[in-house]
Design a protein around this motif. Structure first.
Motif, mmCIF file in Angstrom:
data_model
loop_
_atom_site.group_PDB
_atom_site.id
_atom_site.type_symbol
_atom_site.label_atom_id
_atom_site.label_comp_id
_atom_site.label_asym_id
_atom_site.label_seq_id
_atom_site.Cartn_x
_atom_site.Cartn_y
_atom_site.Cartn_z
ATOM 1 N N SER A 64 0.864 -1.182 0.000
ATOM 2 C CA SER A 64 0.000 0.000 0.000
ATOM 3 C C SER A 64 0.897 1.227 0.000
ATOM 4 O O SER A 64 1.325 1.689 1.059
ATOM 5 C CB SER A 64 -0.925 0.022 1.223
ATOM 6 N N PRO A 65 1.244 1.757 -1.182
ATOM 7 C CA PRO A 65 2.164 2.898 -1.256
ATOM 8 C C PRO A 65 1.707 4.066 -0.394
ATOM 9 O O PRO A 65 0.572 4.516 -0.494
ATOM 10 C CB PRO A 65 2.161 3.264 -2.741
ATOM 11 N N GLN A 66 2.597 4.520 0.485
ATOM 12 C CA GLN A 66 2.350 5.655 1.370
ATOM 13 C C GLN A 66 1.144 5.444 2.273
ATOM 14 O O GLN A 66 0.624 6.393 2.855
ATOM 15 C CB GLN A 66 2.173 6.942 0.557
ATOM 16 N N GLY A 67 0.688 4.188 2.382
ATOM 17 C CA GLY A 67 -0.441 3.889 3.266
ATOM 18 C C GLY A 67 -1.758 4.492 2.833
ATOM 19 O O GLY A 67 -2.703 4.578 3.625
ATOM 20 N N ARG A 68 -1.869 4.901 1.565
ATOM 21 C CA ARG A 68 -3.087 5.583 1.105
ATOM 22 C C ARG A 68 -4.149 4.625 0.575
ATOM 23 O O ARG A 68 -5.273 5.041 0.321
ATOM 24 C CB ARG A 68 -2.731 6.595 0.014
ATOM 25 N N ARG A 86 -6.327 10.833 0.140
ATOM 26 C CA ARG A 86 -5.500 11.974 -0.281
ATOM 27 C C ARG A 86 -5.144 11.899 -1.769
ATOM 28 O O ARG A 86 -3.985 11.804 -2.151
ATOM 29 C CB ARG A 86 -4.229 12.065 0.573
ATOM 30 N N ASP A 91 -2.925 10.016 -9.464
ATOM 31 C CA ASP A 91 -3.780 8.841 -9.245
ATOM 32 C C ASP A 91 -4.815 8.682 -10.347
ATOM 33 O O ASP A 91 -5.459 7.626 -10.449
ATOM 34 C CB ASP A 91 -4.490 8.957 -7.887
#
Length: 284
Positions: A64-68, A86, A91
């Motif tokens: 999960s890149p950057q927890g997003r 965010r 995206d």
């Protein structure tokens, strides 16, 4: 795999990508993996992955890149819905959900057409600059981003109410647009305006040509929003430096030498005419 054709959300907010599926097995409690890809099915880069152990309904996140990216659905209940926090303009694009059954089944399912995530954003000018052009001329570039991609227009001296715009070099992102003003023929303020259905943004540069005694153009100075403030600050610093030199090196007025009487010090003090301190004069 059941997914909507498109999901729309605003820049900086969150988006939910729904995805449900069916499979020929009435019940499955073996190991499984939930995967989300971007840009293209089967071979696109993975943006999310989680795995559930045999008999567990918890799908533990492995990517999960950057927890997003967070799984909202429960793969045991045929739901792979994903939430993206965010949102950034990067995206924007197409996403594909996939589930893999392990153990004795080894079945894999993935959506072919995916979901089109559209990230909307009001215009924002990311760069405005003045560059040297041919024959000692100058040109201006303006780059803005937004979704839908904004329309750019230039205005300035001798341009009237219209504008001149030329597509700039190729952009790395489809949500960025560049417009060039190929020739700045007059001194003054040049403004770039970016508009789309969500809003409007503008930025300006100032062009001044300082001319020598022969009248030839010596230099062109592009100024941003803070350019005029910088000139005022330079003037203030110069004034303070001049005042400091006056204090350090005063020019005293010439006064005739005082006669010294051959009398006692006491008598000299009594006979001295009252005078103020010498006046310091700063030559202009």
């Amino acid at each position: 795999m059941q997914v909507p054709a498109e999901v729309s959300a605003a820049l900086g907010e969150a988006a939910v990508l729904p995805c449900t599926f069916t499979h020929p097995h009435r019940h499955y409690d073996g190991p499984l993996t939930a995967i989300w890809r971007a840009r293209e099915p089967y071979a696109g880069p993975q943006v999310f992955r989680c795995a559930a152990a045999r008999g567990s309904e918890l799908c533990q996140t492995a990517l999960s890149p950057q927890g997003r990216f967070r799984l909202l659905g429960n793969p045991r209940r045929n739901d792979l819905s994903l939430r993206i926090e965010r949102l950034a303009l990067a995206d924007d694009g197409r996403y594909f959900c996939r589930v893999e059954f392990a153990g004795d089944i080894h079945d894999r399912y993935e959506s072919r057409h995916g979901i089109r995530l559209r990230v909307t954003a009001a215009p924002r000018i990311v760069n405005i600059s003045v560059l040297p052009g041919p024959a000692h001329a100058f040109r201006a570039l303006c780059t803005a981003e937004g979704e839908p991609p904004p329309a750019l227009a230039w205005s300035g001296p001798a341009l009237g109410n219209g504008s001149v715009k030329v597509p700039g070099p190729g952009q790395d992102h489809s949500h960025q647009v560049t417009a060039e003003l190929p020739a700045l023929d007059h001194d003054g303020r040049y403004t770039c305006t970016a508009t789309n259905s969500l809003g409007r943004a503008e930025a300006s540069v100032y062009l001044f040509r300082f001319r020598g005694a022969s009248g030839a153009s010596a230099i062109a100075l592009p100024l941003g929003v803070l350019g005029l403030k910088a000139l005022l600050l330079l003037g203030l610093l110069a004034a303070r430096a001049t005042a400091r030199r006056c204090l350090e090196h005063p020019v005293t007025q010439d006064t005739p030498p005082r006669l010294q009487a051959h009398e006692s010090n006491y008598e000299n003090l009594n006979q001295r005419s009252p005078q103020g301190p010498r006046a310091a004069v700063c030559s202009p």
